[in-house]
Design a protein around this motif. Structure first.
Motif, PDB file in Angstrom:
ATOM      1  N   ARG A  84      31.496   8.230  25.438  1.00 45.62           N
ATOM      2  CA  ARG A  84      31.702   9.577  25.985  1.00 45.62           C
ATOM      3  C   ARG A  84      31.191  10.643  25.030  1.00 45.62           C
ATOM      4  NH1 ARG A  84      34.419   9.737  30.694  1.00 45.62           N
ATOM      5  NH2 ARG A  84      35.570   7.833  31.168  1.00 45.62           N
ATOM      6  N   SER A  85      31.569  10.512  23.750  1.00 44.04           N
ATOM      7  CA  SER A  85      31.215  11.555  22.779  1.00 44.04           C
ATOM      8  C   SER A  85      29.936  11.251  22.030  1.00 44.04           C
ATOM      9  CB  SER A  85      32.355  11.707  21.763  1.00 44.04           C
ATOM     10  OG  SER A  85      32.451  10.516  20.979  1.00 44.04           O
ATOM     11  N   GLY A  86      29.542   9.983  22.006  1.00 40.84           N
ATOM     12  CA  GLY A  86      28.369   9.602  21.221  1.00 40.84           C
ATOM     13  C   GLY A  86      28.687   9.381  19.764  1.00 40.84           C
ATOM     14  N   SER A  87      29.966   9.496  19.389  1.00 37.65           N
ATOM     15  CA  SER A  87      30.299   9.310  17.976  1.00 37.65           C
ATOM     16  C   SER A  87      30.549   7.838  17.665  1.00 37.65           C
ATOM     17  CB  SER A  87      31.511  10.161  17.593  1.00 37.65           C
ATOM     18  OG  SER A  87      32.632   9.753  18.343  1.00 37.65           O
ATOM     19  N   MET A  88      30.297   7.493  16.403  1.00 35.69           N
ATOM     20  CA  MET A  88      30.487   6.125  15.932  1.00 35.69           C
ATOM     21  C   MET A  88      31.806   6.030  15.178  1.00 35.69           C
ATOM     22  SD  MET A  88      28.163   3.743  16.441  1.00 35.69           S
ATOM     23  CE  MET A  88      26.441   3.637  17.004  1.00 35.69           C
ATOM     24  N   VAL A  89      32.573   5.020  15.518  1.00 39.09           N
ATOM     25  CA  VAL A  89      33.811   4.746  14.784  1.00 39.09           C
ATOM     26  C   VAL A  89      33.492   3.644  13.776  1.00 39.09           C
ATOM     27  CG1 VAL A  89      36.209   3.961  15.012  1.00 39.09           C
ATOM     28  CG2 VAL A  89      35.117   5.271  16.873  1.00 39.09           C
ATOM     29  N   ALA A  90      33.817   3.888  12.493  1.00 44.21           N
ATOM     30  CA  ALA A  90      33.556   2.868  11.464  1.00 44.21           C
ATOM     31  C   ALA A  90      34.725   1.904  11.378  1.00 44.21           C
ATOM     32  CB  ALA A  90      33.330   3.538  10.108  1.00 44.21           C
ATOM     33  N   ARG A  91      34.425   0.628  11.162  1.00 43.37           N
ATOM     34  CA  ARG A  91      35.422  -0.440  11.032  1.00 43.37           C
ATOM     35  C   ARG A  91      36.457  -0.407  12.178  1.00 43.37           C
ATOM     36  NH1 ARG A  91      34.651  -4.300   9.583  1.00 43.37           N
ATOM     37  NH2 ARG A  91      36.434  -4.960   8.354  1.00 43.37           N
ATOM     38  N   PRO A  92      35.983  -0.477  13.422  1.00 37.46           N
ATOM     39  CA  PRO A  92      36.908  -0.380  14.560  1.00 37.46           C
ATOM     40  C   PRO A  92      37.747  -1.646  14.732  1.00 37.46           C
ATOM     41  CG  PRO A  92      34.742  -0.984  15.338  1.00 37.46           C
ATOM     42  CD  PRO A  92      34.596  -0.733  13.865  1.00 37.46           C
ATOM     43  N   ALA A  93      38.891  -1.461  15.363  1.00 37.96           N
ATOM     44  CA  ALA A  93      39.743  -2.580  15.779  1.00 37.96           C
ATOM     45  C   ALA A  93      40.169  -2.311  17.215  1.00 37.96           C
ATOM     46  CB  ALA A  93      40.966  -2.691  14.877  1.00 37.96           C
ATOM     47  N   VAL A  94      40.073  -3.341  18.052  1.00 40.47           N
ATOM     48  CA  VAL A  94      40.470  -3.206  19.459  1.00 40.47           C
ATOM     49  C   VAL A  94      41.511  -4.266  19.758  1.00 40.47           C
ATOM     50  CG1 VAL A  94      39.689  -3.201  21.869  1.00 40.47           C
ATOM     51  CG2 VAL A  94      38.126  -2.423  20.051  1.00 40.47           C
ATOM     52  N   THR A 132      27.275   2.995  31.699  1.00 42.20           N
ATOM     53  CA  THR A 132      28.700   2.798  31.353  1.00 42.20           C
ATOM     54  C   THR A 132      29.555   3.832  32.101  1.00 42.20           C
ATOM     55  OG1 THR A 132      28.363   4.095  29.309  1.00 42.20           O
ATOM     56  CG2 THR A 132      28.269   1.677  29.119  1.00 42.20           C
ATOM     57  N   VAL A 133      29.811   4.970  31.472  1.00 42.45           N
ATOM     58  CA  VAL A 133      30.742   5.933  32.076  1.00 42.45           C
ATOM     59  C   VAL A 133      30.262   6.510  33.409  1.00 42.45           C
ATOM     60  CG1 VAL A 133      32.199   6.636  30.152  1.00 42.45           C
ATOM     61  CG2 VAL A 133      29.923   7.626  30.359  1.00 42.45           C
ATOM     62  N   VAL A 134      28.975   6.824  33.496  1.00 39.90           N
ATOM     63  CA  VAL A 134      28.470   7.408  34.743  1.00 39.90           C
ATOM     64  C   VAL A 134      28.553   6.368  35.870  1.00 39.90           C
ATOM     65  CG1 VAL A 134      26.472   8.429  35.917  1.00 39.90           C
ATOM     66  CG2 VAL A 134      26.962   9.035  33.532  1.00 39.90           C
ATOM     67  N   ALA A 135      28.174   5.135  35.554  1.00 41.76           N
ATOM     68  CA  ALA A 135      28.225   4.064  36.558  1.00 41.76           C
ATOM     69  C   ALA A 135      29.666   3.804  36.989  1.00 41.76           C
ATOM     70  CB  ALA A 135      27.595   2.787  35.993  1.00 41.76           C
TER      71      ALA A 135
END
Ligand code: ARG
Length: 409
Positions: free
Chosen positions: A19-29, A354-357
């Motif tokens: 959505r924002s185009g920003s990168m999250v470093a060392r992500p956890a999901v 992704t989001v638009v679809a």
């Protein structure tokens, strides 16, 4: 809280927030029962005890990709008269094979726009039952078409004639076809608003359903909670489809300022298959594409690319639809770099898939982003996709519902 057997903990080097185009470093999901429960970083979201771990060092995570226009039951090497060699069972078997290829290319949700004999419904059922691997499927069954139109069976002469399943004439008869397709498992309605490239004896510029017919289809489909996707190349057919209220216009080759303004005003989403022409003109003859179709493609391809750039510039909603099946399944991702070449930023191209679809499908709460509540559908790539969009052509890791379905690291 202690982890249950269904808890999965995924880490990577980076995560692209589409959505924002920003990168999250060392992500956890954190994934619970196949859906995203929380998104954070390895420091603020530690692994719950007993969770199944998926660690993706060096890779960038992004949401599973969505292709809004595929034909899983079609084969790129069987065009023109070769199509007549396939029966309904062949279509289903090809659909099973192509579903897996498509999933492994990183497309975790696809919309199948046109399949004979409801073979797409059978493929969807097998995937949903977990019997065969494949993307989440939104399927149309047979496309609704005018007699002799792009969706009819036009290869056979009068003495051997056959009418395709989705052919009807007049608003009521076409509205009935909407009910019919729904009855046999269609999720979405595909209509042929104009002639096409790959059909025999149709003109890409000619509108083939009247606006009245299309409005009746849309009214019925919307009443039943279904969206309508309109194949349309020619300008008059595109505008009539938009005025009739269709949700997406497929191909959308011959746009003018008025068509662009109409799409913007109505919030119509355009799904433009801007890679397709390269395969048709390059490999099509060998694949059995008719000479008349090759001639039509020469009038469509370049115009469609120009139209695409103009639509991007005007701020029309554009999604990602490839028409894979005309060309090899699994090559869907090649279209990203073309979308960038013809006017989008890499982020816009990724948002289109992704989001638009997800929005255009009415499934924004289910797919299209890595966010709480959504299915845990993700892909991981080696390069930064915003710097090198072609990294989406060869995706090493695919996760669907929190389970790794491909790991080719
Ligand atoms: N299925 C489409 C048709 O037959 C393919 C159009 C491909 N050409 C293009 N330039 N996008 O009309």
């Amino acid at each position: 809280a202690p982890a249950t057997a269904e808890t999965v903990y995924i880490t990577a080097d980076r995560l692209l927030d589409v959505r924002s185009g920003s990168m999250v470093a060392r992500p956890a999901v954190l994934v619970e029962d196949g859906r995203v429960a929380r998104v954070g970083t390895v420091s603020d979201l530690p692994a719950p005890q007993g969770a199944t771990r998926i660690d993706l060092p060096g890779l960038t995570l992004l949401p599973g990709l969505i292709d809004m226009h595929v034909h899983l039951t079609s084969r790129h090497d069987l065009h023109g008269y070769r199509r007549l060699t396939r029966n309904a069972t062949d279509l289903a078997i090809d659909g099973v094979v192509n579903a897996r290829t498509t999933l492994e290319a990183g497309f975790t949700t696809v919309r199948n726009l046109g399949a004979g004999s409801f073979a797409d419904v059978a493929v969807k059922r097998a995937v949903e039952e977990g019997r065969v691997p494949g993307p989440r499927l939104i399927v149309s069954g047979p496309p609704l078409s005018a007699l002799g139109g792009h969706g009819d069976a036009n290869l056979l002469p009068y003495d051997l004639q056959r009418e395709a399943e989705g052919v009807a004439t007049g608003p009521w008869a076409l509205a009935e076809k909407v009910r019919y397709n729904r009855k046999f498992g269609a999720d979405v309605i595909k209509i042929m608003a104009t002639g096409g490239v790959l059909s025999k004896g149709t003109e890409v510029g000619a509108q083939q359903l009247t606006e009245e017919e299309m409005a009746a289809i849309v009214k019925e489909a919307h009443m039943l909670g279904m969206k309508v996707a309109a194949h349309a190349h020619g300008n008059a057919g595109i505008k009539a489809a938009i005025r009739a209220g269709v949700d997406t216009v497929e191909h959308a080759s011959f746009l003018d300022a008025e068509a662009i303004a109409l799409a913007k005003k109505n919030g119509t989403v355009l799904s433009m298959d801007v890679y397709n022409t390269e395969f048709i003109l390059g490999e099509g003859e060998k694949a059995g594409i008719l000479p008349e179709s090759l001639a039509k493609e020469r009038t469509v391809g370049q115009t469609q690319r120009t139209s695409f750039g103009e639509a991007v510039k005007a701020g029309v909603k554009l999604t990602f639809g490839s028409d894979a099946g005309v060309y090899p399944h699994g090559w869907n991702g090649k279209q990203f770099s073309r979308m960038v070449k013809f006017g989008m930023t890499p982020l816009q191209a990724i948002q289109a898939a992704t989001v638009v679809a997800a929005d255009a499908l009415g499934m924004a709460e289910e797919v299209g982003s890595i966010a709480p509540g959504r299915y845990a559908d993700m892909v991981a790539v080696a390069a930064d996709p915003l710097a090198d969009i072609s990294t989406l052509e060869a995706i090493p890791v695919v996760i669907k519902g929190g389970a790794v379905v491909k790991d080719a690291r």
